[in-house]
Design an enzyme around this catalytic site. Structure first.
Site, PDB file in Angstrom:
ATOM      1  N   GLY A 205       2.082  -2.571  10.143  1.00 51.18           N
ATOM      2  CA  GLY A 205       0.994  -3.491  10.436  1.00 51.18           C
ATOM      3  C   GLY A 205      -0.363  -3.050   9.945  1.00 51.18           C
ATOM      4  N   ASP A 327      -3.906   1.512  -0.863  1.00 52.73           N
ATOM      5  CA  ASP A 327      -2.615   1.271  -0.215  1.00 52.73           C
ATOM      6  C   ASP A 327      -1.585   2.300  -0.666  1.00 52.73           C
ATOM      7  OD1 ASP A 327      -0.711   0.088   1.429  1.00 52.73           O
ATOM      8  OD2 ASP A 327      -0.136  -1.420  -0.036  1.00 52.73           O
ATOM      9  N   LYS A 354       3.783   6.455  -3.064  1.00 52.68           N
ATOM     10  CA  LYS A 354       3.201   5.371  -3.842  1.00 52.68           C
ATOM     11  C   LYS A 354       2.229   5.854  -4.906  1.00 52.68           C
ATOM     12  CE  LYS A 354       3.244   1.063  -1.176  1.00 52.68           C
ATOM     13  NZ  LYS A 354       2.355   0.045  -0.590  1.00 52.68           N
ATOM     14  N   CYS A 633      -2.339 -16.598   2.428  1.00 53.32           N
ATOM     15  CA  CYS A 633      -1.114 -17.286   1.996  1.00 53.32           C
ATOM     16  C   CYS A 633      -0.291 -16.510   0.968  1.00 53.32           C
ATOM     17  CB  CYS A 633      -1.452 -18.658   1.393  1.00 53.32           C
ATOM     18  SG  CYS A 633      -2.588 -19.662   2.365  1.00 53.32           S
ATOM     19  N   MET A 676       6.251 -20.458   9.904  1.00 54.14           N
ATOM     20  CA  MET A 676       4.985 -20.966   9.384  1.00 54.14           C
ATOM     21  C   MET A 676       4.122 -21.406  10.568  1.00 54.14           C
ATOM     22  SD  MET A 676       3.045 -21.490   6.849  1.00 54.14           S
ATOM     23  CE  MET A 676       1.387 -22.136   7.034  1.00 54.14           C
TER      24      MET A 676
END
Length: 715
Positions: A205, A327, A354, A633, A676
Site C-alpha cells: 500500500g 519506487d 528494482k 485510473c 469499480m
C-alpha cells in the site's frame, strides 16, 4: 516439532550436530515425514525432496529442487498430466505447496483450492469473500502469491488485510485476524512465512499512503506476538532504539502519508543464525522532495533488515537506495547461499532489486561484499566498493532539478516480484529481469487524496503519445530477459530475451533445467549451463507465476498456476501488449513425462473496435482529464487509456460514449461489486467529465492512427 525459538533447529541444521553419529534427528528428505509429523521447521529448513512445503521450498528461498527424473535428455517428452480451470480471471501469481500428495494453491481474490496431486481431483475450496471494493486499494491487480504451512494448518493472507488459518485436510477456518487498519489502503498479496510456530506476514500500500510493518502471530491461536515497523512514527512516538535511529534520517512531516516501507513480498530465514531477513519497499510518496523535504536517507526504506523471528528484535540493516524516490523497492526475492569468495566460504544473502544492481551481502553482519548492475542503469554510475552506497547521477533527482527524468530502470524495476532460482552445480542465479524506462515528472500540484496513487509524480506527463515513431521506439527499448548471473564474478553467463518486459518466475532442478513461463503463452525449459531452450508447451495464457516440482511414487511432476495479470498486464498500456494481446485463461497446469492430457481449444480474443463518439470537449478538459486519469485510473485501465487486456479498455467502452452512464459508474459506484468503486470523494462531476473527454479524445487519436497505419500498409 520445534516449539520455541528454534534453538534446537539451529543445532540440528548446523554442521556440529550433523557430524555426530548419535544426534538421532536427521533432516527430512521425504514427504513421509510430512505425513507423520506435519510441516515443521526441520522440514522447511532442509526441504522434503519430493514435496514443496514452503513458498521458496526451503527457508533459504533458493527455489531449487534436487529432483532429476525430468532432465535435459528427456524433457522433450514432458506433456500435460492434468489441469484444473479456476474461477477467477485475474492475474495468477501463486506458488503451489505440495504436501502429503495434495497440491494447495491460492488464486486471485485470495481464494484457496486443494487438489489430489496425481489425479487433479478437487478436494476442497475456500473463499474468504474479499469484497470487490477492496480492489481499488491495490497497485497491481488482486493477486495472491501463495500460502504457508505449519503442522496441520495452512495460512493465507487476504487482499483486504486478514491472516487466516485453515485446516489443511478440510479447508475449514480455524482462526482469522485482521492485520491492518482496514480504513486505510492496505492490501496483502504476499505469502506468509512460519518460523518457530510464528506466522509472519507483511502488507502493501505504499503507493497509496500507509506505514509499513511486519507482524508475527501464534500459529495455534492467532494471537499477535510482535510487530516490527519499517519506518518511524512522528517524533516523540518512537520508543524502540532502531526507530529513534531511523527518525534522524527523515525530515518534514513524513508521517502524514505514512512514510511507506511496506514489506509486501520477500523474506528469507537462516536457522543457524536465527535471523529473518525482510525486504522493505518504497517511500510514500515516491517523491523524496515531498516526503522528506529532499533530505535524509529515510531508513529503512529500500533496505534489507535482519530481525529475530522470536521477538521481532532489530539486528542489522543494509540500505540499497538511500533517499528512495523512484519506487525502487528492496522487496524483491531474497536468496541465501554459501559462496566461496576470495578463497573463503562466506554466508551470503543475494538480491536483484528494482534499482538494477545485484547485491551480495554478508548475512551474518549485513556487510556489503559486492554489487554490479545486471541491466542498463542510468540513475547511478555504480556502487561504492566499500559501503555499497550508490554513486548517484544528480540529474536523477527530478524534484531538485525541476526537469523530467527518464529513468532506467523505471518504476517497474529491473526485477519485480517474480522469483529467481539458484543452481548449486553451476553456481548461477537465474533472474527474470526487465529492461524498461519510466518518465519521472515531479507533480508540482500534488496533494494527498483518499484514493489512487499518492506518489508525488505526475503519472500523466509522460503518457504514451499517438505517435508511431515514439511507440515503436518505446517497444523496441522494452524487453524481458532471463539472465544467468554469476554472483561471485558479478557477471552474466547467458541470457534469453523476450518481446515484453514481463516474464515469469523461475524454478531450477537437479535435472540441469530452469523452467519459466512467459507472456507468449508458453511454458519453457532451458539448460542451466547454456540457456539453450530444450522444451516448450503452449498453455493458451500468459504465465507470470513460478512453477514447482514434486514426486509421487516414481513420477516427477511440474506444476504452475497460469493466468496473465499483475502490473504489466495493467498499467503500462501499450507496452502491456508488446508482442501481441494476451488471454487470461486461469488454470492450474500439471505436467509429467509422457503426459497425454489436452487443453480445450484456445478461445478467440474478441476485442471491440475503437469506435468512439466525436470529441466535443475542450483542450482544457483534456489536460485536466489527463492528469486525473493518470493519478486515479491508469494503474488499472492502462497508460494513456490504452487497456492492457485484463480490464476494460476504456477507448473501446460504450460507457465512455454515454455521459450519464459514465457518471453513474465513476461517481455513483454502480459497478462496486466488480471492483469499480465510486470516486466521488476525490473527483467531482466536472472532473469526471474531464476524464471522460480525455478518454474520448485519446480514442479518436488512436482510431485515426490505426486508420493511417492501415492505409500505409495497403499501398
Amino acid at each position: 516439532m520445534v516449539a520455541k525459538g528454534f534453538s534446537l533447529l539451529a543445532v540440528v541444521v548446523s554442521g556440529t550436530c550433523l557430524a555426530l553419529s548419535g544426534c538421532g534427528m536427521g533432516l527430512a528428505n521425504s514427504s513421509q515425514d510430512l505425513a507423520q509429523d506435519g510441516v515443521n521447521g526441520r522440514l522447511i529448513a532442509e526441504g522434503a525432496n519430493d514435496a514443496w512445503p514452503s513458498y521458496g521450498r526451503t527457508y533459504d528461498e533458493q527455489r531449487h529442487s534436487p529432483l532429476a527424473d525430468i532432465n535435459r535428455q528427456n524433457v522433450r517428452d514432458l506433456g500435460l498430466a492434468w489441469f484444473a480451470d479456476l474461477d477467477t480471471s485475474r492475474g495468477q501469481e501463486a506458488t503451489p505447496l505440495v504436501i502429503d500428495g495434495v497440491i494447495y494453491i491460492s488464486t486471485a481474490w485470495s481464494k484457496v483450492k486443494a487438489y489430489d496431486a496425481v489425479t487433479g481431483k478437487e478436494l476442497w475450496a475456500f473463499d474468504p469473500e474479499v469484497p470487490g471494493k477492496a480492489g481499488v486499494n491495490g497497485c497491481c491487480d488482486v493477486v495472491n502469491r501463495g500460502l504457508a504451512a505449519w503442522g496441520d494448518k495452512l495460512f493465507l493472507g487476504t487482499f483486504d488485510g486478514r491472516l487466516i488459518a485453515l485446516d489443511r485436510k478440510s479447508g475449514k477456518t480455524l482462526w482469522s485476524q485482521v492485520t491492518v487498519d482496514q480504513s486505510q489502503p492496505y492490501t496483502i498479496t504476499g505469502a506468509p512465512r512460519v518460523i518457530g510456530g510464528k506466522v509472519i506476514i507483511g502488507n502493501g500500500g505504499a503507493e497509496m499512503g500507509v506505514r509499513g510493518y511486519v507482524t508475527a502471530y501464534d500459529a495455534q491461536t492467532g494471537k499477535q506476538a510482535w510487530r516490527f515497523y519499517t519506518v518511524p512514527d512522528r517524533p516523540g512516538k518512537n520508543a524502540e532504539t532502531y526507530l529513534k535511529d531511523a527518525e534522524k534520517t527523515w525530515n518534514g512531516k513524513w508521517w502524514a502519508q505514512g512514510g511507506g516501507g511496506t514489506v509486501w513480498d520477500a523474506m528469507a530465514y537462516d536457522p543457524e543464525l536465527d535471523l529473518l531477513y525482510i525486504g522493505v519497499g518504497n517511500g510514500s510518496p515516491w517523491n523524496h522532495g515531498i516526503r522528506s523535504e529532499g533530505k535524509g536517507d529515510n531508513l529503512y526504506l529500500s533496505s534489507i533488515v535482519a530481525i529475530r523471528p522470536e521477538t521481532g528484535e532489530y539486528v542489522w540493516h543494509f540500505q540499497e537506495t538511500p533517499g528512495e524516490t523512484w519506487d525502487f523497492t528492496a522487496t524483491q526475492h531474497i536468496m541465501l547461499a554459501d559462496l566461496k569468495i576470495d578463497g573463503k566460504v562466506r554466508k551470503v544473502l543475494m538480491q536483484a532489486p528494482k534499482n538494477g544492481f545485484f547485491y551480495v551481502i554478508d548475512r551474518e553482519t549485513g556487510e556489503f561484499i559486492s554489487g554490479k548492475n545486471f541491466v542498463p542503469v542510468n540513475w547511478a554510475s555504480g556502487l561504492d566498493p566499500k559501503s555499497g552506497r550508490p554513486i548517484e547521477n544528480p540529474e536523477a533527482r527530478y524534484y531538485k532539478t525541476g526537469r523530467p527524468w527518464i529513468g532506467s530502470p523505471g518504476a517497474g524495476g529491473a526485477h519485480s516480484w517474480h522469483p529467481m532460482a539458484w543452481d548449486p552445480k553451476e553456481k548461477l542465479v537465474f533472474i527474470p529481469a526487465q529492461i524498461a524506462a519510466f518518465p519521472y515528472f515531479a507533480d508540482k500540484d500534488w496533494k494527498p487524496a483518499k484514493k489512487g496513487f499518492n506518489t508525488g509524480v505526475d503519472m500523466s506527463a509522460g503518457a504514451m503519445p499517438a505517435d508511431r515513431k515514439v511507440r515503436a521506439g518505446a517497444e523496441q527499448a522494452t524487453q524481458g530477459v532471463l539472465i544467468a548471473w554469476d554472483p561471485v564474478a558479478q557477471k552474466e553467463r547467458w541470457r534469453v530475451t523476450f518481446p515484453s518486459a514481463n516474464n515469469g518466475g523461475l524454478l531450477a532442478t537437479g535435472g540441469g533445467l530452469v523452467f519459466q513461463g512467459n507472456m507468449k503463452s508458453e511454458m519453457a525449459a532451458y539448460a542451466t549451463d547454456t540457456g539453450a531452450k530444450l522444451w516448450s508447451y503452449p498453455v493458451q495464457t500468459g504465465v507470470v507465476a513460478p512453477p514447482v516440482t514434486y514426486k509421487i511414487g516414481d513420477t516427477q511432476y511440474l506444476a504452475v498456476v497460469a493466468g496473465w495479470g499483475g502490473i504489466w498486464a495493467l498499467a503500462p498500456g501499450l507496452l502491456s501488449q508488446d508482442g501481441g494481446p494476451v488471454h487470461n485463461v486461469s488454470r492450474l497446469l500439471v505436467f509429467k513425462l509422457g503426459g497425454k492430457a489436452k487443453l480445450p481449444a484456445t478461445p478467440p480474443i474478441n476485442q471491440l473496435p475503437i469506435d468512439p463518439p466525436p470529441f466535443t470537449g475542450t483542450m482544457q478538459q483534456v489536460k485536466s482529464g489527463a492528469y486525473r486519469y493518470g493519478r486515479f485510473c491508469g494503474t488499472c485501465h492502462g497508460d494513456a487509456a490504452i487497456g492492457g487486456g485484463l480490464l476494460p479498455d476504456l477507448r473501446r467502452s460504450a460507457i465512455v460514449a454515454d455521459k450519464t452512464a459514465f457518471q453513474t459508474v465513476v461517481h455513483d459506484g454502480a459497478l462496486e461489486a466488480n471492483g469499480m468503486v465510486s470516486f466521488a470523494n476525490v473527483l467531482n462531476p466536472d472532473e469526471i467529465e474531464a476524464v471522460r473527454q480525455y478518454v474520448v479524445h485519446r480514442a479518436n487519436e488512436d482510431r485515426d492512427l490505426d486508420a493511417g497505419s492501415a492505409k500505409t500498409a495497403s499501398r
